[in-house]
Scaffold this active site. Structure first.
Site, PDB file in Angstrom:
ATOM      1  N   GLY A   1      -0.030   8.799   5.868  1.00  0.00           N
ATOM      2  CA  GLY A   1       1.120   9.402   5.034  1.00  0.00           C
ATOM      3  C   GLY A   1       2.305   8.914   5.658  1.00  0.00           C
ATOM      4  O   GLY A   1       2.226   7.691   6.048  1.00  0.00           O
ATOM      5  N   CYS A   2       3.365   9.471   5.577  1.00  0.00           N
ATOM      6  CA  CYS A   2       4.493   8.898   6.077  1.00  0.00           C
ATOM      7  C   CYS A   2       4.842   8.332   7.443  1.00  0.00           C
ATOM      8  O   CYS A   2       4.490   8.933   8.390  1.00  0.00           O
ATOM      9  CB  CYS A   2       5.832   9.787   5.964  1.00  0.00           C
ATOM     10  SG  CYS A   2       7.522   9.240   6.280  1.00  0.00           S
TER      11      CYS A   2
END
EC number: 1.8.4.11
Length: 177
Positions: free
Chosen positions: A13-14
């Protein structure tokens, strides 16, 4: 690999989230956010955000295997993101947010595949793990404003609502050792 340190590339993810988690792990020397797995050279964040370059937001982890093993890093990886959602983490949606392990050699590939099997067998998640295991090719460091993002902006709502819970999971795990 160098006996003093090894390198791991993880996409969960981020990269603001994954960097914040892994830089706090004993035995991790440094964490660099960046991009890998795409089709253009030297991509920029604005290009990655379109989802059209094929890159994932990734972190490069330089770690001391005498203190923390690759397998232990993967366990932390699976504990601190959702490896069951394809191309998303929470509200972050797109291929750039996919769950992937970019392996630098056959040993890492073997460990990654075994780790996924064990996590699936343990039924920790209600859905099967969709994390990709992909040979590493090239890493492009992210722009300087993405480095140490959480440490520089802890008061931002994204940091408070998304990153802090991941850090709490890490802290609970480390305290249980």
């Amino acid at each position: 690999m160098n006996a003093e340190f090894e390198i791991a590339y993880l996409a969960g993810g981020c990269f603001w989230c994954t960097e914040a988690v892994f830089k706090r792990v004993p035995g991790v020397l440094d964490v660099t956010p960046g991009y890998t797995g795409g089709t253009i050279k030297n991509p920029a964040y604005r290009e990655i955000c379109t989802g059209r370059t094929g890159h994932a937001e990734v972190i490069r982890i330089r770690f001391q295997p005498a203190i923390v093993s690759y397998r232990e890093l993967l366990d932390l990886f699976f504990m601190t993101h959702d490896p069951t959602t394809l191309n998303r983490q929470g509200h972050d949606i797109g291929t750039q947010y996919r769950s992937a392990i970019f392996t630098v050699d056959q040993e890492q590939e073997f460990i990654a595949l075994q780790s996924i099997k064990q996590w699936d067998k343990a039924a920790t998640y209600s859905q099967p793990i969709v994390t990709q295991v992909v040979p590493f090719e090239v890493f492009y460091p992210a722009e300087v404003e993405h480095k140490d993002y959480f440490d520089l902006h802890p008061e931002q709502s994204y940091c408070q609502f998304v990153i802090v819970p991941k850090l709490e999971k890490l802290k609970a795990y480390l305290n249980s050792l």
